[in-house]
Every structure is written in C-alpha cells, then in structure tokens.
Design an enzyme around this catalytic site. Structure first.
Site, short mmCIF file in Angstrom:
data_model
loop_
_atom_site.label_atom_id
_atom_site.label_comp_id
_atom_site.label_asym_id
_atom_site.label_seq_id
_atom_site.Cartn_x
_atom_site.Cartn_y
_atom_site.Cartn_z
N HIS A 370 0.79 -1.23 0.00
CA HIS A 370 0.00 0.00 0.00
C HIS A 370 0.81 1.27 0.00
CE1 HIS A 370 -4.16 -1.40 0.55
NE2 HIS A 370 -3.61 -2.44 1.14
N LYS A 561 -9.36 13.75 4.07
CA LYS A 561 -8.50 12.58 4.10
C LYS A 561 -7.57 12.75 5.30
CE LYS A 561 -7.13 13.73 -0.16
NZ LYS A 561 -7.18 12.47 -0.87
N ARG A 562 -6.79 11.70 5.62
CA ARG A 562 -5.82 11.88 6.70
C ARG A 562 -4.94 13.09 6.41
NH1 ARG A 562 -5.51 7.93 10.90
NH2 ARG A 562 -3.75 9.19 11.56
N LYS A 567 0.04 14.40 1.32
CA LYS A 567 -1.29 14.67 0.75
C LYS A 567 -1.50 16.17 0.49
CE LYS A 567 -3.58 10.56 2.77
NZ LYS A 567 -4.35 9.94 1.66
N THR A 669 -8.77 6.39 -2.61
CA THR A 669 -10.12 5.91 -2.91
C THR A 669 -11.10 7.06 -2.70
OG1 THR A 669 -10.24 5.03 -0.65
CG2 THR A 669 -9.78 3.45 -2.44
N LYS A 673 -14.71 8.22 -4.78
CA LYS A 673 -16.02 8.51 -4.20
C LYS A 673 -16.57 9.83 -4.73
CE LYS A 673 -14.25 6.49 0.08
NZ LYS A 673 -13.60 6.87 1.36
C1 LIG Z 1 -12.33 6.87 1.69
C2 LIG Z 1 -11.86 7.22 3.02
C3 LIG Z 1 -10.51 7.43 3.25
C4 LIG Z 1 -9.47 7.39 2.15
O1 LIG Z 1 -9.40 8.66 1.54
P1 LIG Z 1 -8.18 9.09 0.61
O2 LIG Z 1 -8.60 10.42 0.08
O3 LIG Z 1 -8.10 8.06 -0.47
O4 LIG Z 1 -6.97 9.16 1.45
C5 LIG Z 1 -10.10 7.77 4.52
N1 LIG Z 1 -10.98 7.87 5.53
C6 LIG Z 1 -12.30 7.70 5.33
C7 LIG Z 1 -13.23 7.86 6.49
C8 LIG Z 1 -12.79 7.36 4.09
O5 LIG Z 1 -14.10 7.18 3.92
#
Ligand SMILES: *Cc1c(COP(=O)(O)O)cnc(C)c1O
Length: 820
Positions: A370, A561-562, A567, A669, A673
C-alpha cells in the site's frame, strides 16, 4: 431415558415476513423481550437496538444458508487478513442491501419513530485509520456481493480511532467508545477460541529416525476469542463473516491466584491480556514500531491461521490441498508474520517437512502493498522479534537462507542485491523486513494502481522483482457503489434510476449509458438540483455543529483525508491565502464564490500534520471574519472526519482535491467517491488519478503539476525551492504572511518552522507545484462560470466512474490471484 433427537428432525425457524406491519410488531417484540423496555419509555437508543435486531434476524437465515452452501460445495475460501477495517455504520448498509429500507422506515413511522434520527445514533465503527482500512471494508461488501465465500479477519479493538475535537484550532484526541452501548451486530463465538503464545524458548527434539522437531514453549499465553459480524452483499444474496479477535486471559478469573488471596495480581494478569486488543494504533502510513503492535500483529495472525486450518481440516481436506482450497490475502505487511506462523503450524504442529510447507505457504498467501514511502516499510529489531517470537525468528532465518541460496545460484545475484532482498536488514541495527517476508512467502504481490505497481517494480521491490519477475501484478482499488452512491446519495440514485433504469444498481459499469444525458439541458438542471440539495444538507450539518453559515450556491471545494504532508493540505491552504490576497487586491474582479472545506485526523505524534490543522483553523478565523471577502471566500475545517462524515461531504462536493505529491499516493479511494458523485477532480497525476483521467476523459478532470517521473528527477538532482518561491510573487507573499504571523497574532512565529521547511528543502514539492496549482484553480473558476459546461462534465464523471467499483477489483483478485 431421554429420547435422542436426530438433528435432521429439528424444527426449522420460520422465515421472517417483511411488510411494515410485521416489522413494526417485531420491533415492539424486541423492545419488550430483548431489551426489556416499554415502548412508552423507550429511549431513541433502545429503538435503534430493537430495529437492528429485527434487521439482523433477516440476515441470519441467509447467513446460515451461505455457510452451508460453501461447506457443501467444499468451495475455495478467501481470507482477507487486515489489522484495520474502517466499517462505519452498518444499519443503513444492511437495510439497503436487503431492500428493506422503505419498509423499516414505514414501520418505525407507524411507531412514531424517525429512522433518520435513530440511524444517526449508531456508532461509527472506526477500526482503522484511513484508506487501507476503508478498502478492507469495501472489499468485504464486494466479496459478499460477487458471491465469493470470504472471511475477513482482524482485531476487535475496544477503542477504535480517536475522536477528534478542536480546542482553539488545535487537534485534541479523545477516546472513541464505540462499544459503550453494546454491539448488536456481533456474535461472540465462545467455541472458537485459540491459545496464542509469546516469548519463552524453543526445544529441539531429535526422534529415532534422526528427524529434528522444534517445540516452542512460550512463557506467556492469551486466548483469542472470536466475535462475528455478518456482512451483507447487494440484494442480500450472500452473507459473509467478519471475524474479529479479542484477547482474554487464559483463565478468566485466574482462580489459583485469586484463591491464594492475590486478587490484585489476578486482575493485573487479566488486564494485561485484555490490553492487547484495547487500542488501534492511530498512525496512518507509518509503522507504530512498539512491541505491543508486534504482539497485536502476531496475535491476530496466529488466531486466524489456527482457525483457517481447523476449518480446512474439518472439511476433510489435507494440508497439501491448502493452496487449492484456501487463499489468504495479506492487507499490507501488518499480517506478514503469518508467513512464519503458517510455516510453524505446518512443520512443528502438523509435521509437514520444511520444503513442502514452503510450497504450501507460497501457494496460499498473496500480499497487497500500500505504500512506497521508505519510512513506512515495516521492520522489527531482531532482538525484539527473537524475544517475542523465538521460533518464528528461526523460521525467518531458514526461509532467508533458502531464498538467498536460490538468488545466488540461479540468478547470480551480487552482494548488493543479496543484501537488498534479505529478510534481515544488516545496515545498522539488525531488523526483520516484513515487506520482504510477505513478498517471499507469497505467489502474488499486488500494487493498488497502475502507477504504484510500476513504481513498486522500480523502487522498493526492484531486486525481489528481478528474482521473482512473475509475482508483481496490479489491482487498482475500488469503492463499493452501494455505500458510496446508493446509500450516501439517495437523491442522485433516484435521478439515475429515472434516467437510465435500475441496471447500474447491479452493475456500476452500465452507468456509461448516462453519457448521452450530459448534453440534455433538462437533465443537467435536475443533476444540479440534486447537487444543490446535498450542499444544503452539508450546510445544515456545518451550521448545527460549528455555527458557520455556508452559501450553497458557492463552489464547494473539498479536501478530506488523513492529514499528511504528502497529501499536501498545506498546498491547498497556502493557495487559499494567496486567493484571499488576490480578492482583497482586486475587489473589482468577478470572483467565483468558494467554500474551502477540510476534514481529517492527524496522527497524535505527527507534529507537522497537527500544525497544518492549526494553520487551516487560523486562516479560517481570519478569512471568515474579514468583511472584505464576505460572500466570496469561506474556510471550514469540519472536526472528526470519519466514514459517516464522508457520506455527507462527498455528495456535496463540486470540486474534489486530490493533490498529493506525484508518486506518493499509492491509489487513493476518496478520489473515486467524489467523482462517482459528480464532483470534478483537481489533482496530480498520482495513484488512481491517472486511471481516472483515462476513464473520465482528460477534458473532464483538472490535472496539474509535476509527474512522478519529474518529482523523481528533481529529488535526484536536488532543487532550489527558495529560487522558485522568490520567482513567484503570489507564493512569496502568501508564505511571508503566514510566516510573519498574520494568521497567528497570538504567536507570530507559530508557523515559521513549517514555512522554513518549504524554503529549505520542500520535500513534498509544495513550492515546486504551487504556480501550476494556482493556475489550475483559476481555470476552474472560469469553467464554473459556464454552468452548462460544468454540469455536463460532472455528469460525465458519474457516468464513467463505474469501472472503479470494488466489485471489479474483487473480480480481478478472484480471477488472477485467488483463483476461487
Ligand atoms: C475513503 C476514506 C478514506 C481514504 O481517503 P483518501 O482520500 O483516499 O486518502 C479515509 N478515511 C475515510 C473515512 C474514508 O471514507
């Protein structure tokens, strides 16, 4: 004498009826007899639990049916081992996949209960940090949907990821207590418990025929107890099991110690066992490195493998059948110690010879990588590993010897190459490399996007790839369209059904037929009206939680996101400051009203990430209180990002920020979304963004900045961020404002270190990409002013994102890796 009843003569439970009256009657029944509450005094939480019980009953019939069918067919089973499952709430997921949503809503209404209110009380199960854990949850749902007999294995943490609160703009971490009201979804399986050992030593016994046997005598033991949660596939066709392990003391009341009067000692032992599964490590993309973490990893791997072998043998299979009947996927290196544990179980416990055991092991395991971040590669100091797992240490040496001999003999590997593939890092303090162990012990190693897989071959696993050139393959991540479209965006779902029928609900790729609607102005208006309603819903949430009013007609520009330097939330907030300067300097221009929304948690020990949160909040306070930009720019950091918050924010986005330093985000991911829900992406050519561009078309995504190749080149040759900053007026002004304390008058030097980092090394290419990013935003403003063009692009994003369904990903794993 009691008459013994043949099991086939037992009465079957009566199947459940699901019309609203029957459901209402059952909810009352559960409230009364399972919870012990009179409907007149029942609290919202009681209604929630009663409703979950009623939904759960409808799952159980199917669950048993799925288990029986798998057993009868002796089908190949897939096991997904993951230290994290970021599940979120389950009730709406289960109701929607069973097709019970409207019936339950009606039943509750007839009882005077609002489904939305009680659904909002369900705890958000956050047994994970971010993308890796959410992927595991999407995969569980997709495996049930595409009818794969699969089990998820993980840890039942008492405390999931911390709850984030803001105190004067700083992140504060509070414990999450998701089990406080009990968990009606789980079933404790007392019969499925295993002993897990730690420490001690290894005895070597030589038998009469000169055969050597190793017996590990652990000095500590705990029990792993199973808790099962049903995972409902789409349309309830198949129900799989998520089995989470909880640590318990061997003797729950330690009678000996207790009877001897050592009450405190007895409790201490019991606490020690239970502390093993008390907390999730809150670090994302960096290994925790503490002994407790290695204990957690071994604990859940050993329990899972013992359980898998027990089930396999009970079915009448032999151990050499294992690769034919069992596929075990390792989600990152967290479960990599499984390779050594399976070798131990096969050789020491079941008497299989080493070479045969090694073939079985490789045939059974596969591993998903990952991350390429060098600091994220998991490794353990040899002395720690040896003390905690002495037998596994021996096996790691034996595996290493075998593979290194192969490398030298068959492939003529040099000393440098041998050192690179070795399971032991000999540079400095000797460490066990978990990535190499997972690689050597697997027949398949996959990356999670096309770009990431190629980079894996060139970087972390270059030498192992040379030794085993047919092992690395790509499986681009996906998301479940049930949760991330049907459930989180019911308005868009209705509109899509009206336009193209229901086919997309069973096969997301048929969303393609929406393509033709991009040019239909009446449809565009309806699509925009759905977006508007979702933005109003988010505005209401922000108003009620934070007291900030948003204008739903402004562009909602969202990065959630985190919080991590790679990022680049920092790039986003610096550009926001630059925009703020521009608006004030040129009030006469037609600025596009924007709301910049952020959400995300920082690892508690990650200083710069926490400082970035503070910076966003400091900038937000100044901008939101400045009348000169009122109505044009707002900045909001929404606290406590989790799955449930994502479900509200994702459908409300106009613009999705996916701006990682190219080469550093393995897939992402969140990006998928947003695009599926009709947001345009502003992003770098990183992770799955590259494939998203290929699918949605380059005219429907805003790509900017350096490529992974260019980043690599600049890193190798060195770059001069100071010169770049000085050449950009906009950037240097924004940085000086931040560094000089314009946004932090109470502590003017608060951010000077953060900004100095950009001048001195700019490891994440924030300065290097700034101008391209700022220009991309101004181009985005232009596009926004042409509403027809914008909405048409948004529609094409939804239409063309079906390929990113995790059903597709799971089908690829099934065909190429699991062969199930
Ligand atoms: C989808 C999701 C992530 C991953 O988000 P990225 O933008 O791909 O880092 C992290 N936390 C939650 C709660 C999510 O739903």
């Amino acid at each position: 004498m009691t008459q013994s009843i043949s099991k086939t003569d037992l009465p079957l439970p009566s199947p459940r009826v699901s019309d609203p009256q029957a459901l209402a009657a059952e909810i009352i029944e559960r409230l009364t007899y399972s919870i012990g509450k009179d409907a007149k005094v029942a609290q919202p939480h009681d209604w929630l639990t009663a409703t979950i019980y009623v939904v759960r009953d409808r799952i159980i019939d199917k669950w048993m049916e799925s288990t029986r069918a798998t057993y009868a067919a002796n089908a190949k089973r897939v096991y997904y081992l993951s230290l994290e499952f970021l599940i979120g709430r389950l009730m709406r997921d289960a109701m929607s996949n069973l097709g019970l949503m409207e019936e339950i809503r009606e039943a509750l209404t007839s009882l005077g209960v609002d489904l939305a209110v009680i659904a909002g009380l369900e705890p958000d199960a956050a047994l994970g940090n971010g993308g890796l854990g959410r992927l595991a949850a999407c995969f569980m749902e997709s495996m049930a949907t595409v009818n794969i007999p699969a089990y998820g294995y993980g840890i039942r943490y008492v405390h999931g990821l911390f709850r984030q609160q803001m105190a004067d703009g700083w992140q504060v971490e509070l414990p999450e207590t998701w089990l406080a009201h009990g968990n009606p979804w789980e079933f404790e399986r007392r019969e499925s418990a295993y002993e897990i050992g730690f420490g001690g030593g290894v005895e070597t016994l030589t038998g009469s025929n000169e055969e050597v046997r190793h017996v590990w005598k652990p000095s500590e033991r705990v029990i792993a107890a199973a808790y099962d949660t049903p995972i409902v596939g789409w349309r309830g066709e198949r129900i799989n099991t998520l089995r989470l392990w909880s640590a318990q003391p061997i003797d729950p009341i330690l009678l000996d110690a207790f009877n001897a009067g050592d009450h405190i000692g007895a409790l201490r032992e019991s606490n020690k066992a239970e502390s093993l599964t008390r907390v999730l490590y809150p670090a994302d993309a960096t290994p925790a490195g503490q002994e407790l973490r290695l204990r957690q990893e071994y604990f859940f791997c050993s329990a899972s493998l013992q359980d898998i072998l027990r089930r396999h043998l009970q079915q009448g299979n032999t151990l050499t059948d294992l690769p034919e009947k069992v596929a075990i996927q390792l989600n990152d290196t967290h479960p990599a110690v499984s390779v050594a544990e399976l070798m131990r179980l096969l050789t020491d416990i079941h008497g299989v010879d080493f070479d045969t055991a090694w073939e079985i092991t490789k045939g059974t395991f596969s591993y998903t990588n990952h991350t390429l971040l060098p600091e994220a590669l998991e490794s353990w100091p040899v002395p720690l590993f040896e003390r905690l797992l002495p037998r596994h240490m021996q096996l790691v040496y034996a595996i290493n010897a075998k593979c290194l001999v192969e490398a030298r003999k068959q492939k003529n590997f040099s000393d440098r190459e041998i050192a690179a593939i070795s399971l032991i890092d000999e540079s400095g303090e000797r460490r066990v490399r978990m990535g190499n162990l997972a690689f050597m012990g697997s027949h398949s190693i996959n990356g999670v996007s096309a770009l990431h897989t190629e980079l894996m071959k060139e970087t972390v696993f270059a030498d192992l790839h040379k030794l085993y050139p047919d092992r690395i393959n790509n499986k681009t991540n996906g998301i479940t369209p049930r949760r991330w479209l049907l459930q989180c965006n019911p308005k868009l779902t209705s509109l899509l059904r009206e336009a193209i029928g229901d086919g997309f609900m069973d096969d997301a790729e048929t969303l393609k037929s929406l393509d033709g609607f991009a040019g239909d102005s009446a449809f565009r208006d309806k699509f925009a009206a759905v977006k508007r309603a979702n933005k109003e819903a988010l505005s209401n949430l922000v108003a009620s939680r934070m007291g900030i009013r948003l204008d739903p007609s402004a562009m909602f520009d969202i990065q959630i996101k985190r919080i991590h330097e790679y990022k680049r939330q920092l790039l986003n907030i610096i550009e926001t400051v630059a925009l703020y300067d521009q608006i004030r300097s040129h009030p006469e221009r037609d600025w596009v009203p924007r709301v910049k929304l952020f959400a995300g948690k920082a690892a508690p020990s990650y200083h710069n990430a926490k400082l970035i949160i503070k910076l966003i909040n400091d900038v937000a306070r100044v901008i939101n209180n400045d009348p000169s930009v009122r109505g044009l720019l707002k900045v909001v950091f929404v606290p406590n990002y989790n799955v449930s918050l994502a479900e509200v924010m994702v459908p409300a986005a106009d613009l999705s920020e996916q701006i990682s330093t190219a080469g550093m985000e393995a897939s992402g991911t969140g990006n998928m979304k947003f695009a599926l829900n009709g947001a345009l992406t502003i992003g770098t050519l990183d992770g799955a963004n590259v494939e998203m561009r290929d699918h949605v078309g380059e005219e429907n995504i805003i790509i900017f900045g350096m490529t992974a190749e260019q980043v690599g080149k600049v890193r190798a040759e060195g770059h001069n961020p100071r010169a770049i900053i000085e050449a950009s007026r906009e950037l240097s002004q924004a940085l000086s404002a931040i560094a000089s304390g314009v946004f932090s008058p109470d502590d003017r030097s608060r951010f000077s270190g953060l900004i100095d980092g950009l001048y001195n090394h700019d490891w994440f290419m924030v300065a290097a990409d700034f101008d391209a990013y700022a220009k991309a935003h101004r181009d985005t403003d232009q596009l926004w002013t042409d509403k027809a063009a914008w909405n048409s692009k948004a529609i094409l994003n939804t239409a063309r994102m079906g390929w990113f369904s995790s059903d597709r990903t799971i089908r690829q794993y099934t065909a190429d890796i699991w062969r199930a």
